[in-house]
Design a protein around this motif. Structure first.
Motif, PDB file in Angstrom:
ATOM      1  N   TYR A  37       0.849  -1.174   0.000  1.00 16.95           N
ATOM      2  CA  TYR A  37       0.000   0.000   0.000  1.00 16.95           C
ATOM      3  C   TYR A  37       0.896   1.238   0.000  1.00 16.95           C
ATOM      4  CZ  TYR A  37      -3.893  -3.052   1.356  1.00 16.95           C
ATOM      5  OH  TYR A  37      -4.861  -4.033   1.393  1.00 16.95           O
ATOM      6  N   ARG A  38       0.307   2.372  -0.307  1.00 13.93           N
ATOM      7  CA  ARG A  38       1.079   3.609  -0.234  1.00 13.93           C
ATOM      8  C   ARG A  38       0.191   4.745   0.246  1.00 13.93           C
ATOM      9  NH1 ARG A  38       2.194   4.699  -6.711  1.00 13.93           N
ATOM     10  NH2 ARG A  38       0.047   5.313  -7.285  1.00 13.93           N
ATOM     11  N   GLN A  39       0.848   5.724   0.845  1.00 11.09           N
ATOM     12  CA  GLN A  39       0.130   6.901   1.332  1.00 11.09           C
ATOM     13  C   GLN A  39       0.951   8.143   1.022  1.00 11.09           C
ATOM     14  OE1 GLN A  39      -1.025   6.774   5.476  1.00 11.09           O
ATOM     15  NE2 GLN A  39      -2.647   8.264   5.127  1.00 11.09           N
ATOM     16  N   ALA A  40       0.382   8.992   0.192  1.00 10.24           N
ATOM     17  CA  ALA A  40       1.012  10.265  -0.143  1.00 10.24           C
ATOM     18  C   ALA A  40       0.509  11.332   0.833  1.00 10.24           C
ATOM     19  CB  ALA A  40       0.673  10.645  -1.575  1.00 10.24           C
ATOM     20  N   PRO A  41       1.260  12.413   1.002  1.00  7.73           N
ATOM     21  CA  PRO A  41       0.838  13.475   1.927  1.00  7.73           C
ATOM     22  C   PRO A  41      -0.553  13.985   1.593  1.00  7.73           C
ATOM     23  CG  PRO A  41       3.097  13.812   1.253  1.00  7.73           C
ATOM     24  CD  PRO A  41       2.573  12.686   0.407  1.00  7.73           C
ATOM     25  N   GLY A  42      -1.407  14.043   2.600  1.00  8.46           N
ATOM     26  CA  GLY A  42      -2.751  14.556   2.421  1.00  8.46           C
ATOM     27  C   GLY A  42      -3.723  13.607   1.755  1.00  8.46           C
ATOM     28  N   LYS A  43      -3.283  12.379   1.501  1.00  7.35           N
ATOM     29  CA  LYS A  43      -4.150  11.406   0.836  1.00  7.35           C
ATOM     30  C   LYS A  43      -4.336  10.174   1.708  1.00  7.35           C
ATOM     31  CE  LYS A  43      -3.144  12.735  -3.930  1.00  7.35           C
ATOM     32  NZ  LYS A  43      -2.758  12.239  -5.281  1.00  7.35           N
ATOM     33  N   GLN A  44      -5.365   9.401   1.381  1.00 11.83           N
ATOM     34  CA  GLN A  44      -5.608   8.163   2.105  1.00 11.83           C
ATOM     35  C   GLN A  44      -4.665   7.074   1.615  1.00 11.83           C
ATOM     36  OE1 GLN A  44      -9.818   7.279   1.655  1.00 11.83           O
ATOM     37  NE2 GLN A  44     -10.280   8.356   3.554  1.00 11.83           N
ATOM     38  N   ARG A  45      -4.449   6.108   2.497  1.00 13.72           N
ATOM     39  CA  ARG A  45      -3.643   4.951   2.097  1.00 13.72           C
ATOM     40  C   ARG A  45      -4.404   4.167   1.043  1.00 13.72           C
ATOM     41  NH1 ARG A  45      -0.817   1.372   6.755  1.00 13.72           N
ATOM     42  NH2 ARG A  45      -0.255   3.527   7.297  1.00 13.72           N
ATOM     43  N   GLU A  46      -3.689   3.722   0.005  1.00 17.62           N
ATOM     44  CA  GLU A  46      -4.335   3.010  -1.092  1.00 17.62           C
ATOM     45  C   GLU A  46      -3.565   1.736  -1.421  1.00 17.62           C
ATOM     46  OE1 GLU A  46      -4.280   5.208  -4.753  1.00 17.62           O
ATOM     47  OE2 GLU A  46      -2.106   5.464  -4.750  1.00 17.62           O
ATOM     48  N   ALA A  91       5.477   8.546  -2.257  1.00 19.54           N
ATOM     49  CA  ALA A  91       4.620   8.201  -1.118  1.00 19.54           C
ATOM     50  C   ALA A  91       5.430   7.376  -0.128  1.00 19.54           C
ATOM     51  CB  ALA A  91       3.403   7.412  -1.573  1.00 19.54           C
ATOM     52  N   VAL A  92       4.838   7.146   1.025  1.00 16.80           N
ATOM     53  CA  VAL A  92       5.372   6.142   1.937  1.00 16.80           C
ATOM     54  C   VAL A  92       4.693   4.818   1.582  1.00 16.80           C
ATOM     55  CG1 VAL A  92       5.629   5.387   4.324  1.00 16.80           C
ATOM     56  CG2 VAL A  92       5.751   7.826   3.764  1.00 16.80           C
ATOM     57  N   TYR A  93       5.510   3.805   1.368  1.00 17.32           N
ATOM     58  CA  TYR A  93       4.999   2.497   0.968  1.00 17.32           C
ATOM     59  C   TYR A  93       5.017   1.550   2.166  1.00 17.32           C
ATOM     60  CZ  TYR A  93       4.932   3.792  -3.937  1.00 17.32           C
ATOM     61  OH  TYR A  93       4.630   4.389  -5.140  1.00 17.32           O
ATOM     62  N   TYR A  94       3.897   0.861   2.360  1.00 15.85           N
ATOM     63  CA  TYR A  94       3.738  -0.067   3.476  1.00 15.85           C
ATOM     64  C   TYR A  94       3.423  -1.459   2.944  1.00 15.85           C
ATOM     65  CZ  TYR A  94       2.974   4.218   6.196  1.00 15.85           C
ATOM     66  OH  TYR A  94       3.097   5.452   6.793  1.00 15.85           O
TER      67      TYR A  94
END
Length: 120
Positions: A37-46, A91-94
């Motif tokens: 998954y990834r989450q960019a600043p100001g966005k939901q994790r997708e 993004a930050v990737y999880y």
């Protein structure tokens, strides 16, 4: 305790490639679905990509044809190969892993996250 350790993030120029790894450790009997998954600043994790025990894969429309996901069950590791990276991939990737522990209980764990920055 089941733990996930991610590696492979960093800074890359547009058009470049990166490979993320996520290794699970602890008392694990089996691993089911694995995903990134990834989450960019100001966005939901997708969801970016996922892979089942049978090897079936699922990708976000925005990364189809550029990213691949694979797994090595012997190493309890899932990989995300990212090619033709774009600035919007920043993004930050999880990683996320689900399975069964040695105590016959289910688990669903998240990695600590790794930063991917695509910029010239």
């Amino acid at each position: 305790q089941v733990q996930l350790v991610e590696s492979g993030g960093g800074l890359v120029q547009p058009g470049g490639s990166l490979r993320l790894s996520c290794a699970a450790s602890g008392s694990i009997i089996s691993i089911n679905d694995m995903g990134w998954y990834r989450q960019a600043p100001g966005k939901q994790r997708e969801l970016v990509a996922a892979i089942t025990t049978g090897g079936s894969t699922n990708f976000a429309a925005s990364v189809k044809g550029r990213f691949t996901i694979s797994r090595d069950d012997a190493k309890k590791t899932v990989y995300l190969q990212m090619n033709s990276l774009k600035p919007e991939d920043t993004a930050v990737y999880y990683c996320n892993v689900a399975g069964v522990t040695g105590w016959r209980t289910g688990f669903n764990r998240w990695g600590q996250g790794t930063q991917v920055t695509v910029s010239s």
